[in-house]
Enzyme design. Structure first.
Site, PDB file in Angstrom:
ATOM      1  N   SER A   1       0.826  -1.206   0.000  1.00 45.30           N
ATOM      2  CA  SER A   1       0.000   0.000   0.000  1.00 45.30           C
ATOM      3  C   SER A   1       0.864   1.261   0.000  1.00 45.30           C
ATOM      4  O   SER A   1       1.839   1.362   0.735  1.00 45.30           O
ATOM      5  CB  SER A   1      -0.912   0.024   1.226  1.00 45.30           C
ATOM      6  OG  SER A   1      -1.875  -0.996   1.143  1.00 45.30           O
TER       7      SER A   1
ATOM      8  N   CYS B   1      -6.545  -1.880   6.831  1.00 46.60           N
ATOM      9  CA  CYS B   1      -5.321  -2.156   7.594  1.00 46.60           C
ATOM     10  C   CYS B   1      -5.644  -2.163   9.080  1.00 46.60           C
ATOM     11  O   CYS B   1      -6.224  -1.214   9.589  1.00 46.60           O
ATOM     12  CB  CYS B   1      -4.251  -1.108   7.304  1.00 46.60           C
ATOM     13  SG  CYS B   1      -2.870  -1.239   8.450  1.00 46.60           S
TER      14      CYS B   1
ATOM     15  N   MET C   1       3.502  -3.803  10.018  1.00 47.23           N
ATOM     16  CA  MET C   1       4.538  -3.076   9.259  1.00 47.23           C
ATOM     17  C   MET C   1       4.394  -1.567   9.434  1.00 47.23           C
ATOM     18  O   MET C   1       5.381  -0.836   9.398  1.00 47.23           O
ATOM     19  CB  MET C   1       4.425  -3.406   7.766  1.00 47.23           C
ATOM     20  CG  MET C   1       4.495  -4.881   7.425  1.00 47.23           C
ATOM     21  SD  MET C   1       6.117  -5.546   7.826  1.00 47.23           S
ATOM     22  CE  MET C   1       5.938  -7.223   7.265  1.00 47.23           C
TER      23      MET C   1
ATOM     24  N   GLY D   1      -0.339 -14.612   0.005  1.00 50.82           N
ATOM     25  CA  GLY D   1       0.499 -13.727   0.812  1.00 50.82           C
ATOM     26  C   GLY D   1       1.402 -14.508   1.736  1.00 50.82           C
ATOM     27  O   GLY D   1       2.560 -14.808   1.423  1.00 50.82           O
TER      28      GLY D   1
ATOM     29  N   THR E   1      -5.974  -8.840   6.701  1.00 52.32           N
ATOM     30  CA  THR E   1      -5.668  -9.585   7.934  1.00 52.32           C
ATOM     31  C   THR E   1      -6.724  -9.323   9.003  1.00 52.32           C
ATOM     32  O   THR E   1      -7.425  -8.318   8.974  1.00 52.32           O
ATOM     33  CB  THR E   1      -4.280  -9.188   8.482  1.00 52.32           C
ATOM     34  OG1 THR E   1      -4.245  -7.778   8.644  1.00 52.32           O
ATOM     35  CG2 THR E   1      -3.176  -9.635   7.551  1.00 52.32           C
TER      36      THR E   1
HETATM   37  C1  DHB Z   1      -0.198  -3.706   7.353  1.00 50.31           C
HETATM   38  C2  DHB Z   1      -1.227  -3.344   6.529  1.00 50.31           C
HETATM   39  C3  DHB Z   1      -2.230  -4.248   6.267  1.00 50.31           C
HETATM   40  O1  DHB Z   1      -3.279  -3.942   5.462  1.00 50.31           O
HETATM   41  C4  DHB Z   1      -2.191  -5.515   6.843  1.00 50.31           C
HETATM   42  O2  DHB Z   1      -3.159  -6.370   6.586  1.00 50.31           O
HETATM   43  C5  DHB Z   1      -1.160  -5.865   7.678  1.00 50.31           C
HETATM   44  C6  DHB Z   1      -0.153  -4.958   7.916  1.00 50.31           C
HETATM   45  C7  DHB Z   1       0.857  -2.742   7.709  1.00 50.31           C
HETATM   46  O3  DHB Z   1       1.484  -2.131   6.842  1.00 50.31           O
HETATM   47  O4  DHB Z   1       1.065  -2.549   8.923  1.00 50.31           O
END
Ligand code: DHB
Length: 304
Positions: free
Chosen positions: A47, A130, A72, A267, A194
């Site tokens: 992203s 996220c 992340m 993934g 997630t």
């Molecule tokens: C992150 C973003 C997400 O959409 C995800 O499912 C897991 C981690 C992130 O960049 O923290």
């Protein structure tokens, strides 16, 4: 590549229905290219945001018996920088590529779309889900049908590319939210992001394993939840679904296809098995078609 796996993606040709899920290879073109060279049909970038984001300090990923948790923090070098990698990717491959974008409100999403419009991306995926940035930005947008609808409606007015909405498994009524996304103009759905977030504790250090404490849950633990959401949503929408969440091996991919997914997002499987997993899953799909006497991936029918 075997033509029985060939599939169209918004007018483009993909060699396989397998989609590299967002975040797995970052935004660098060489990593994304490696996935294609290993049999992946369609790529999703990490992203991208308007400004660069360093992301969270490590550890940002941890394994447990049911999968992984990660936080992340949407690390990326900004949309402007990241889109250059798509330009480089396209010099080496004509595989379809999806630009994933992350924002906290409608205006910011629309601004991101203006950049994506001038890129070589084939579609844009809105990361509405996220789980990790709650402290900074509030809850994931995708738990609210109203927010999802508002953002997609605004984005569709600006976007020259097909718009894919990536939804969260955290909502109790994902099929309903998905229907609202479709009515607002979404061209496809990615189901699901997630779950959680969740946490793991290091009992000897007596502290959370992730420095950010909490992280989105992926892998085996997510699969039955993601599969059920894909199955129920496919019954109520008429737009394609990228089914993702715990597809680790070929049989998982087949389950998502039978549940109604048009494409299959991979993934966490890459963490377990490396890039070779794309070939393994493609081969299993072909063997399944042989066993079931089905001519092509497109002919595998959704179950009742
Ligand atoms: C992150 C973003 C997400 O959409 C995800 O499912 C897991 C981690 C992130 O960049 O923290």
């Amino acid at each position: 590549m075997d033509s029985r796996l060939s599939i169209s993606f918004f007018g483009k040709r993909a060699n396989s229905p397998l989609v590299l899920a967002s975040g797995i290879m970052g935004v660098s073109y060489s990593g994304m290219l490696k996935a294609v060279e290993n049999g992946c049909g369609i790529i999703t970038t990490k992203s991208m945001t308007l400004e660069p984001r360093k992301g969270h300090d490590g550890p940002v990923v941890a394994e447990f018996k049911g999968g992984f948790i990660n936080s992340m923090g949407i690390s990326n070098p900004s949309i402007e920088e990241s889109l250059r990698e798509i330009t480089d990717f396209k010099k080496h491959s004509d595989a379809p590529i999806i630009a994933s974008v992350f924002a906290i409100d409608t205006n910011e999403f629309v601004n991101l779309i203006k950049f994506v419009n001038d890129s070589e991306a084939d579609a844009v995926e809105l990361n509405l889900s996220c789980p990790n940035v709650a402290d900074e930005f509030g809850r994931p947008l995708a738990v609210s049908g109203e927010k999802v609808s508002e953002i997609i409606y605004a984005v569709k007015k600006t976007s020259k590319l097909p718009v894919i909405a990536k939804l969260s498994p955290n909502a109790y009524n994902v099929p309903e939210i998905a229907k609202r996304a479709e009515l607002a103009g979404a061209d496809a759905l990615t189901l699901v992001n997630t779950l959680g977030p969740g946490m793991l504790i290091d009992i000897n250090a007596r502290k959370p394993v992730l420095l950010n404490k909490f992280g989105g849950v992926s892998g085996y633990a997510l699969k039955p939840i993601a599969l059920k959401i894909v199955y129920q949503t496919a019954k109520v929408v008429n737009i394609p679904i990228i089914g993702t969440g715990g597809i680790i091996a070929g049989d998982d991919a087949i389950e998502f296809r039978l549940a109604g997914a048009s494409y299959l997002g991979i993934g966490t499987a890459v963490y377990y098995h490396g890039m070779g997993v794309f070939t393994d899953i493609n081969e299993r799909l072909l063997r399944y078609m042989d066993e079931q006497k089905i001519d092509s991936f497109n002919d595998i029918e959704t179950i009742a």
